[in-house]
Design an enzyme around this catalytic site. Sequence first.
Site, PDB file in Angstrom:
ATOM      1  N   HIS A 152       0.864  -1.290   0.017  1.00 50.41           N
ATOM      2  CA  HIS A 152       0.045  -0.039   0.095  1.00 50.41           C
ATOM      3  C   HIS A 152       0.933   1.428   0.157  1.00 50.41           C
ATOM      4  O   HIS A 152       1.960   1.289   0.613  1.00 50.41           O
ATOM      5  CB  HIS A 152      -0.932   0.029   1.298  1.00 50.41           C
ATOM      6  CG  HIS A 152      -2.046   0.975   0.967  1.00 50.41           C
ATOM      7  ND1 HIS A 152      -2.026   2.386   1.421  1.00 50.41           N
ATOM      8  CD2 HIS A 152      -3.520   0.638   0.630  1.00 50.41           C
ATOM      9  CE1 HIS A 152      -3.224   2.866   1.050  1.00 50.41           C
ATOM     10  NE2 HIS A 152      -4.064   2.001   0.581  1.00 50.41           N
ATOM     11  N   ASP A 159      -7.983  -5.230  -0.244  1.00 53.05           N
ATOM     12  CA  ASP A 159      -8.288  -6.177  -1.296  1.00 53.05           C
ATOM     13  C   ASP A 159      -7.983  -7.580  -1.165  1.00 53.05           C
ATOM     14  O   ASP A 159      -8.341  -8.566  -1.886  1.00 53.05           O
ATOM     15  CB  ASP A 159      -7.810  -5.584  -2.611  1.00 53.05           C
ATOM     16  CG  ASP A 159      -8.176  -4.123  -2.974  1.00 53.05           C
ATOM     17  OD1 ASP A 159      -7.489  -3.473  -3.096  1.00 53.05           O
ATOM     18  OD2 ASP A 159      -9.478  -4.268  -2.976  1.00 53.05           O
TER      19      ASP A 159
END
Length: 427
Positions: free
Chosen positions: A305, A362
């Site tokens: 991320h 996700d």
Amino acid sequence: MTDTAKLQTPTKDVEYPVMSGTVGPQVVDIRKLYAQTGMFTYDPGFTSTASCESTLTYIDGDEGVLLHRGYPIGQLAEQSSFMETAYLLLNGELPDQGELDKFVYTISRHTMLHEQLATFYRGFRRDAHPMAIMCGVVGALSAFYHDSTDITDPKHRLIASHRLIAKMPTIAAMAYKYSVGQPFMYPKNELSYTGNFLQMTFGVPAEEYVVNPVVEKALDRIFILHADHEQNASTSTVRLAGSSGANPFACIAAGIACLWGPAHGGANEAALNMLREIGRPDRIPEYIARAKNKDDPFRLMGFGHRVYKNYDPRATVMQKTVREVFEALNVDDPVFEVALQLEEMALNDDYFIEKKLFPNVDFYSGVILSAIGFPTTMFTALFALARTVGWVAQWNEMIADPDQKIGRPRQLYTGPTQRDYVPLNQR
Ligand code: SDX
């Protein structure tokens, strides 16, 4: 006394004010840099750039903190509802019962689509990706709602915001129905926002659809986890589109297009496809080796991320939700075991530790959505459905920002300097 930051440039020394938020990194206000020095800053991907001031969402990537209007995502996921979180993001405070009932009632009365829009779906191939359909249909909404496209009118902004939040489940469900050749289902206003979406997606005219409360709660929680996330790529796209004065339907369509990318919202579909390709725990080392191989473009989808360099707090809630859904639906899908073991092995691998790569929102979401019955192609459409709340809240905040102006970044030019045209017969 305002803090300042001093900059020594080849031509002059300048000093700029340092601004502080309520929490998080301070910023250097460099708005006068170009006028005073003739220089730009250089920040591809905006890793060190604050593009705006916002009061909606705060992320601390090192501590794994995510707050919506100050409330931790874990508390909202466990104790709130998606509609209540939507109200919070739009209005700044948690609603009382009367405010929540009025908001839910208003949203439920905008869930139907103009009947002409159903014909748009018949122009697509049956195997069109739902995100392609979402981009097209949401963008087309501005052709149907001329009474709410004047962004200078607060009433237009409010009804357009409600219409977008209310109609996304209908649009997404219709994209799924079209792909499987089943008739579109109309909204049923007596159901919850998420229950209604499940009914429009999995219900058929031939029989009454009964919403499974465990699935409804799990999906509602997944929507909460995806509602907003500071100035991510698709939110920044919505803000940039909105900065030109584009109507809200066009701005949200732009956000949907950006979210579709596999590095962003498309990662949930890519992550489940990756887990299914791995198939068995004994094949995990091969894929971890590929992810570490600089010559291999393969990345562990659902890992890493831009901001979180510790655990993504949404992934924590998501993993817990997988267990609840699997137990409630008596699911026995090896993909969850592959996901758990992949996470365990990656988090104990020096490469991932050194690069601070952890599961993000996700990584597990696709496992749950697949267990509920959604095809992988619908995963990003569900992300878009939920993120519409954040996009709309951020768009409203941008429009109301007195510092707001059209977004127009500059560049470091490395192309040819001026040269004269050479006629064709002399080349
Ligand atoms: C979302 O911004 C948001 O808030 C987004 C989001 C939201 O709610 O809006 O949180 C939703 O988009 C989550 C992210 C979903 N994407 C994925 O899961 C795709 C896989 N992840 C990566 O592509 C990547 O981690 C990004 C795009 C998410 C972040 O990329 P960065 O911050 O630009 O970091 P990077 O690409 O520069 O990577 C740093 C290093 C690199 O190695 P070096 O070049 O330094 O040697 O880490 C490596 C990368 O190669 N790396 C990975 C990796 N992610 C980064 N290596 C293997 N597998 C990965 N997944």
